[in-house]
Design a protein around this motif. Sequence first.
Motif, short mmCIF file in Angstrom:
data_model
loop_
_atom_site.label_atom_id
_atom_site.label_comp_id
_atom_site.label_asym_id
_atom_site.label_seq_id
_atom_site.Cartn_x
_atom_site.Cartn_y
_atom_site.Cartn_z
N THR A 23 -3.16 -9.13 23.22
CA THR A 23 -3.56 -10.41 22.65
C THR A 23 -4.82 -10.97 23.30
N LEU A 24 -5.67 -11.56 22.48
CA LEU A 24 -6.81 -12.34 22.95
C LEU A 24 -6.49 -13.80 22.62
N SER A 25 -6.42 -14.65 23.64
CA SER A 25 -6.14 -16.08 23.44
C SER A 25 -7.34 -16.89 23.91
N VAL A 26 -7.69 -17.90 23.11
CA VAL A 26 -8.79 -18.78 23.49
C VAL A 26 -8.31 -20.22 23.50
N ASP A 27 -8.70 -20.95 24.53
CA ASP A 27 -8.47 -22.39 24.60
C ASP A 27 -9.73 -23.05 24.09
N LEU A 28 -9.57 -23.95 23.11
CA LEU A 28 -10.70 -24.59 22.47
C LEU A 28 -10.90 -26.03 22.94
N SER A 29 -12.10 -26.53 22.75
CA SER A 29 -12.45 -27.88 23.19
C SER A 29 -11.68 -28.96 22.45
N ASP A 30 -11.08 -28.64 21.30
CA ASP A 30 -10.30 -29.65 20.56
C ASP A 30 -8.82 -29.63 20.95
N GLY A 31 -8.47 -28.85 21.98
CA GLY A 31 -7.11 -28.82 22.48
C GLY A 31 -6.25 -27.68 21.95
N ARG A 32 -6.73 -26.98 20.93
CA ARG A 32 -5.95 -25.87 20.39
C ARG A 32 -6.08 -24.63 21.27
N THR A 33 -5.05 -23.80 21.21
CA THR A 33 -5.09 -22.45 21.75
C THR A 33 -4.79 -21.53 20.58
N ILE A 34 -5.67 -20.57 20.37
CA ILE A 34 -5.49 -19.62 19.27
C ILE A 34 -5.38 -18.22 19.87
N ALA A 35 -4.37 -17.49 19.42
CA ALA A 35 -4.16 -16.11 19.88
C ALA A 35 -4.28 -15.17 18.69
N VAL A 36 -5.00 -14.08 18.91
CA VAL A 36 -5.17 -13.06 17.87
C VAL A 36 -4.85 -11.69 18.46
N PRO A 37 -4.46 -10.75 17.62
CA PRO A 37 -4.14 -9.41 18.12
C PRO A 37 -5.38 -8.72 18.70
N LEU A 38 -5.22 -8.11 19.85
CA LEU A 38 -6.32 -7.37 20.46
C LEU A 38 -6.75 -6.22 19.55
N ALA A 39 -5.84 -5.72 18.73
CA ALA A 39 -6.16 -4.63 17.80
C ALA A 39 -7.26 -5.02 16.82
N TRP A 40 -7.49 -6.31 16.63
CA TRP A 40 -8.58 -6.75 15.76
C TRP A 40 -9.93 -6.36 16.32
N TYR A 41 -9.99 -6.12 17.62
CA TYR A 41 -11.24 -5.79 18.30
C TYR A 41 -11.05 -4.48 19.06
N PRO A 42 -11.23 -3.35 18.37
CA PRO A 42 -10.92 -2.04 18.96
C PRO A 42 -11.61 -1.75 20.29
N ARG A 43 -12.82 -2.25 20.48
CA ARG A 43 -13.48 -2.00 21.76
C ARG A 43 -12.73 -2.68 22.90
N LEU A 44 -12.22 -3.88 22.64
CA LEU A 44 -11.41 -4.55 23.66
C LEU A 44 -10.10 -3.81 23.88
N LEU A 45 -9.50 -3.38 22.80
CA LEU A 45 -8.23 -2.67 22.88
C LEU A 45 -8.36 -1.40 23.72
N HIS A 46 -9.49 -0.70 23.59
CA HIS A 46 -9.71 0.55 24.31
C HIS A 46 -10.39 0.36 25.66
N GLY A 47 -10.75 -0.86 25.99
CA GLY A 47 -11.37 -1.13 27.28
C GLY A 47 -10.34 -1.21 28.39
N SER A 48 -10.80 -1.01 29.59
CA SER A 48 -9.91 -1.16 30.75
C SER A 48 -9.68 -2.64 31.03
N VAL A 49 -8.67 -2.92 31.83
CA VAL A 49 -8.40 -4.31 32.21
C VAL A 49 -9.62 -4.91 32.89
N GLU A 50 -10.26 -4.14 33.75
CA GLU A 50 -11.47 -4.60 34.44
C GLU A 50 -12.58 -4.93 33.43
N GLU A 51 -12.79 -4.07 32.46
CA GLU A 51 -13.83 -4.32 31.45
C GLU A 51 -13.50 -5.54 30.60
#
Length: 102
Positions: A23-51
């Motif tokens: 999961t990729l979660s973002v906290d926004l300036s309007d108070g919302r937190t939105i979470a999306v599947p990491l699979a939506w971004y294959p480069r992130l999905l295949h990256g190391s934790v460090e990357e």
Amino acid sequence: MTSLTVDLLEIPKIQTIEITDDTLSVDLSDGRTIAVPLAWYPRLLHGSVEERNSWRLIGSGDGIHWNQLDEDVSVKNIILGQSSAESQKSFQRWLNERQAKG
């Protein structure tokens, strides 16, 4: 009947992010937190934790950039539920280059 409209001129800014294995979660300036599947971004999905943890906000919070993964994600795409628009061919070329280096 009422209808909901979204004023895209006032898109909230990303304050901070959190990345888990799926999961990729973002906290926004309007108070919302939105979470999306990491699979939506294959480069992130295949990256190391460090990357994945090596990111910076761009455009004063309009997006996120991962230099090591050559990936950018905008707050607008997250809010609208849009996944990566990278072609499968481009992603496969990137993945092949990574595997050849590693």
